[in-house]
Design a protein around this motif. Structure first.
Motif, PDB file in Angstrom:
ATOM      1  N   ASP A   1      35.637  33.727  36.071  1.00 15.82           N
ATOM      2  CA  ASP A   1      35.870  32.692  37.070  1.00 15.82           C
ATOM      3  C   ASP A   1      34.973  32.902  38.286  1.00 15.82           C
ATOM      4  OD1 ASP A   1      37.707  30.661  36.550  1.00 15.82           O
ATOM      5  OD2 ASP A   1      39.312  32.129  36.423  1.00 15.82           O
TER       6      ASP A   1
ATOM      7  N   SER B   1      42.844  41.846  33.301  1.00 12.25           N
ATOM      8  CA  SER B   1      42.262  40.498  33.351  1.00 12.25           C
ATOM      9  C   SER B   1      40.783  40.564  32.949  1.00 12.25           C
ATOM     10  CB  SER B   1      42.383  39.943  34.759  1.00 12.25           C
ATOM     11  OG  SER B   1      41.538  40.670  35.621  1.00 12.25           O
TER      12      SER B   1
ATOM     13  N   GLY C   1      38.036  39.880  34.600  1.00 11.21           N
ATOM     14  CA  GLY C   1      37.197  40.540  35.602  1.00 11.21           C
ATOM     15  C   GLY C   1      37.385  42.044  35.572  1.00 11.21           C
ATOM     16  N   GLN C   2      38.648  42.470  35.419  1.00 11.92           N
ATOM     17  CA  GLN C   2      38.925  43.910  35.357  1.00 11.92           C
ATOM     18  C   GLN C   2      38.308  44.517  34.103  1.00 11.92           C
ATOM     19  OE1 GLN C   2      43.189  43.687  35.644  1.00 11.92           O
ATOM     20  NE2 GLN C   2      43.185  44.303  37.790  1.00 11.92           N
TER      21      GLN C   2
ATOM     22  N   SER D   1      35.453  33.062  41.499  1.00  9.77           N
ATOM     23  CA  SER D   1      35.828  34.041  42.522  1.00  9.77           C
ATOM     24  C   SER D   1      35.642  35.457  41.997  1.00  9.77           C
ATOM     25  CB  SER D   1      37.268  33.809  42.986  1.00  9.77           C
ATOM     26  OG  SER D   1      38.200  34.174  42.000  1.00  9.77           O
ATOM     27  N   ILE D   2      35.807  35.628  40.681  1.00  9.97           N
ATOM     28  CA  ILE D   2      35.636  36.949  40.074  1.00  9.97           C
ATOM     29  C   ILE D   2      34.154  37.253  39.881  1.00  9.97           C
ATOM     30  CG2 ILE D   2      36.296  38.392  38.096  1.00  9.97           C
ATOM     31  CD1 ILE D   2      38.627  37.506  39.868  1.00  9.97           C
TER      32      ILE D   2
END
Lengths: 259, 329
Positions: free
Chosen positions: A186, A156, A158-159, A188-189
């Protein structure tokens, strides 16, 4: 620090972008950019799109040439570097880009991307040591549970940003330049990556330059901040001073506007 | 206040599916927007917020309304094959739509003025070349804060900055005097200073012209400071409807709470910011089980297996939490 030579020293750096035929261009330039970054400092460059902050990042990482002024890294003039010195510079300075989709090689597994950095910049490690080092880096950026034998598309956003950070750290840089490292993620990320940076700053004593339009990144991570507008530095100082008592009119308007 | 008014837009158990997929991407959405209400929809990318908004107004080529009822101004829209045509009639008349990207939503080869007079012609039947139509278009440009509107009338979109282009898009949408303005991430491509000006323009317009607004964004803090009520979407499910004033003031749905806690807003220290572990779930989770359960600190077995409750539309607010968290006291 001890020897009194700043790590990064820009003095009166200017840059013009020439107009091209048929391309509608906003005439765009940097004027008289002077900034210093001491070893161990976390310094922010705050500005909106078009302010020239990414160009400053690219000049510091030598991805873009400048027209006039001087840039010294650890006291050495960056205009005159031999090939060997130029390579050495790359081992010392790494950059993390905004877009984790464009900054990783899509045709290499993320493990191979990490190993490549280790092969190039940390000579003398055996393959076993490199693999162990890669696994440690993965663990450090919070991807310990993920298999690194996969391609970037399997991760993803974030990853991927974590992988880009791990790749930059693999080189064991002295200076890490982060160009909007959170803005494509995002909320939250973003908070997760923010926590990662806090941990890295604490554990690794890195010298970091954060380039961002995000006032909260400046407020939470940076010791000092430079504010840029239309290719100029309009204000600089300790982060808390600048954000709480802005002297420049533009800075004040920017801080006022942020939700 | 607003309580007595009949809803302007009402969604009852609406689901949206992609044309090439059987499973609904967004499901169980029940909410109502009152006349003059400024209503926000918040969600992370992939939560289905844009898909929902575009599809219910027939703007999505690859998705359709798969179930539920949609009413506008007391009139129920036809379902299935006839829905898109009916929704298209609303657009440009009673509903104005402002898409995210001001760089691709204007016709680059048509003068700004003509794009507005065309809208006036289509919505109100005003003759395109009449002096009166031109006056009206220039008036609309002035209303949205374009400096020198007479000059702007004859210019092309590429002569304007992003913020000014988004104002022109607003001018087109507002020239038709809609009852509802749907704005999908209208400020994401804009700078902070411009963003606040555009949002303030929308809010002011809502107050002065009795305009209801559906504002879709990922920015919960922006909504909290700007709108009356907020619907929270996650994994294609409706999890929470809250009054903006309640955010941070009373316990809300665990996802809303978590989303609010990870915003690095002014005055928050690092210790006060808590990230949400794990990765966001994409749309298409369905209605069985709570999509947030995999990241929720309170989740129990029921959260993964029970059917998510529907909003009965009786209250101002709603929480879909299977443990009853966030219900209005």
């Amino acid at each position: 620090m001890s020897q009194g030579v700043p790590m990064v020293e820009l003095e009166g750096v200017a840059k013009r972008f020439s107009r091209r035929a048929f391309v509608q261009s906003r005439s765009f330039a940097l004027h008289d950019i002077s900034l210093t970054v001491e070893r161990g400092e976390v310094v922010g460059i705050l500005g909106e799109s078009g302010s020239g902050k990414s160009t400053v990042a690219n000049i510091i990482t030598r991805l873009t040439a400048y027209d006039s002024g001087s840039y010294r890294f650890e006291g050495r003039d960056m205009k005159r570097l031999s090939r060997a010195e130029s390579f050495e510079f790359k081992s010392k300075v790494q950059i993390v880009f905004q877009d984790p989709y464009g900054s990783l090689n899509p045709r290499a597994t993320v493990q191979d991307s990490l190993l490549e950095a280790l092969v190039l910049h940390q000579r003398g490690l055996s393959r076993q040591q490199r693999l162990a080092q890669a696994a440690r880096l993965f663990e450090e950026v919070g991807l310990g549970s993920q298999s690194s034998a996969r391609y970037p598309h399997a991760f993803s956003g974030g990853q991927r940003q974590r992988i880009a950070i791990a790749r930059a750290l693999a080189v064991q840089p002295e200076l890490l330049v982060c160009d909007e490292p959170l803005s494509s993620l995002d909320v939250s990320i973003q908070a997760q990556i923010l926590e990662l940076f806090v941990r890295l700053i604490r554990d690794r004593h890195l010298t970091i330059i954060f380039i961002s339009h995000d006032v909260s990144v400046m407020r939470l991570l940076c010791d000092r901040v430079y504010v840029m507008n239309q290719g100029r530095i309009v204000e600089s100082g300790r982060t808390s001073d600048v954000l709480e008592h802005p002297k420049d009119d533009y800075t004040a308007r920017l801080l006022e506007a942020v939700y | 206040m607003l309580e007595a008014a009949a809803p302007l837009l009402e969604l009852d158990d609406v689901s949206v599916a992609l044309n090439d997929g059987a499973r609904p991407m967004v499901s169980g959405i029940s909410l109502s927007i009152r006349p003059r209400e400024v209503f926000g929809v918040v969600g992370e990318s992939g939560s289905g917020k844009t898909l929902l908004a575009r599809t219910i107004f027939g703007l999505h080529d690859e998705a359709h309304v798969a179930g539920g009822r949609i009413s506008f101004n007391g009139e129920e829209l036809p379902q299935h094959g006839r829905h898109r045509a009916a929704a298209a009639k609303l657009l440009g008349h009673d509903v104005g739509f402002v898409p995210q990207d001001p760089f691709s939503s204007l016709n680059p080869s048509m003068r700004v003025g003509k794009q507005i007079t065309e809208a006036l012609y289509l919505a109100k039947g005003m003759p395109m070349h009449a002096a009166q139509t031109r006056e009206r278009a220039i008036g609309v440009l002035a209303e949205v804060g374009i400096p020198e509107p007479e000059l702007a009338f004859n210019q092309f979109p590429d002569q304007f900055s992003g913020g000014m282009r988004q104002r022109i898009v607003f001018a087109i949408a507002l020239s038709q005097e809609p009852k509802l303005l749907v704005a999908d991430e209208p400020t994401t491509a804009l700078d902070a200073i411009t963003q606040r000006r555009v949002i303030e323009l929308i809010l002011e317009r809502s107050r002065t012209h009795n305009l209801a607004v559906l504002l879709i964004t990922h920015n919960l803090e922006l909504l909290r400071q700007s709108v009356d009520r907020i619907a929270v979407l996650y994994g294609g499910q409706l999890h929470n409807i809250v009054k903006s004033a309640d955010v941070g003031q009373r316990p809300l749905h665990p996802y809303t709470e978590a989303l609010f806690a990870c915003i690095p807003s002014k005055g928050r220290t690092l210790a006060e910011i808590r990230s949400i572990p794990g990765e966001p779930v994409g749309a298409g989770f369905g209605t069985t089980g709570c999509a947030f359960a995999s990241r929720c600190g309170f989740a129990v077995e029921t959260c993964r297996t029970a059917r998510l409750p529907l909003n009965d539309g009786k209250g101002e607010s709603f929480s879909a939490c299977l443990l009853g968290r966030g219900a209005e006291p």
